[in-house]
Enzyme design. Structure first.
Site, short mmCIF file in Angstrom:
data_model
loop_
_atom_site.label_atom_id
_atom_site.label_comp_id
_atom_site.label_asym_id
_atom_site.label_seq_id
_atom_site.Cartn_x
_atom_site.Cartn_y
_atom_site.Cartn_z
N ASP A 113 -4.28 -6.45 -7.75
CA ASP A 113 -4.45 -7.48 -6.71
C ASP A 113 -5.20 -8.67 -7.29
O ASP A 113 -4.88 -9.83 -7.01
CB ASP A 113 -5.22 -6.93 -5.51
CG ASP A 113 -4.49 -5.80 -4.80
OD1 ASP A 113 -3.25 -5.76 -4.85
OD2 ASP A 113 -5.18 -4.96 -4.19
N HIS B 74 0.85 -1.19 0.00
CA HIS B 74 0.00 0.00 0.00
C HIS B 74 0.89 1.24 0.00
O HIS B 74 2.08 1.17 0.35
CB HIS B 74 -0.92 -0.01 1.22
CG HIS B 74 -2.05 -0.98 1.09
ND1 HIS B 74 -2.64 -1.58 2.18
CD2 HIS B 74 -2.71 -1.46 0.01
CE1 HIS B 74 -3.62 -2.37 1.78
NE2 HIS B 74 -3.66 -2.33 0.46
N GLY C 167 -2.89 -1.77 -7.75
CA GLY C 167 -3.87 -2.50 -6.94
C GLY C 167 -5.31 -2.07 -7.13
O GLY C 167 -6.18 -2.89 -7.44
N THR D 243 2.66 0.32 -9.36
CA THR D 243 3.54 1.32 -8.77
C THR D 243 4.60 0.68 -7.90
O THR D 243 5.77 1.09 -7.93
CB THR D 243 2.72 2.34 -7.96
OG1 THR D 243 1.66 2.83 -8.78
CG2 THR D 243 3.58 3.50 -7.51
N THR E 161 2.34 -5.38 -8.16
CA THR E 161 1.36 -4.44 -8.67
C THR E 161 2.13 -3.25 -9.25
O THR E 161 3.31 -3.05 -8.95
CB THR E 161 0.40 -4.02 -7.55
OG1 THR E 161 1.15 -3.66 -6.39
CG2 THR E 161 -0.57 -5.15 -7.20
N HIS F 286 -10.13 -0.53 -2.45
CA HIS F 286 -10.22 -1.87 -3.04
C HIS F 286 -10.06 -2.96 -1.97
O HIS F 286 -9.56 -4.05 -2.25
CB HIS F 286 -9.16 -2.02 -4.15
CG HIS F 286 -7.75 -1.86 -3.67
ND1 HIS F 286 -7.26 -0.70 -3.14
CD2 HIS F 286 -6.73 -2.74 -3.65
CE1 HIS F 286 -6.00 -0.88 -2.81
NE2 HIS F 286 -5.65 -2.10 -3.11
#
Length: 140
Positions: free
Chosen positions: A60, A8, A55, A36, A34, A87
């Site tokens: 994901d 994250h 994501g 980035t 993912t 998400h």
């Protein structure tokens, strides 16, 4: 081994630190991430990383699809438990799939270090056997 790396936003710096510290181990494996997160890893380390969408845009779920096909061996997902994620259902589904298909999952630095050290020792060779039995996991 195929390893997914996800972080994250507030945990991306931790992921870069982790990957940099364990680069000699990780560079021996096939890395997925993912969008980035993968870009940041590539820029910081020069490692080859297969990048999916970001994501919130389905990354994901793309990793989850690999898990469901028994094509992913480990997931390292540095989650931010203090920030609501748009998400979140995708995140929950990914974690559930790891449990269904017995894919080792770390959601924090401490657990990730344990998994990586085990990987270095060869503790996850059983995944090669499991991967050979696609569709037979957990009676599916």
């Amino acid at each position: 081994m195929k390893i997914a790396l996800i972080a994250h936003d507030k945990k991306k710096a931790d992921m870069i630190e982790f990957v940099t510290a364990y680069q000699p181990i990780l560079e021996q494996h096939e890395l997925y991430a993912t969008g980035t997160t993968g870009l940041r890893i590539q820029e910081a380390t020069g490692l080859k990383v297969h990048r999916f969408q970001s994501g919130p845009y389905g990354g994901d779920q793309e990793i989850g699809a690999m898990i469901a096909r028994n094509e992913m061996d480990m997931v390292i997902f540095f989650r931010d438990p203090l920030t609501a994620q748009p998400h979140e259902p995708d995140v929950s589904a990914l974690i559930r799939l790891c449990d269904v298909y017995s894919v080792p999952l770390a959601t924090n630095m401490g657990t990730a270090e344990i998994l990586i050290k085990g990987l270095e020792r060869g503790d996850f060779a059983w995944r090669n056997i499991v991967r050979g039995r696609k569709g037979e996991i957990n009676g599916l």
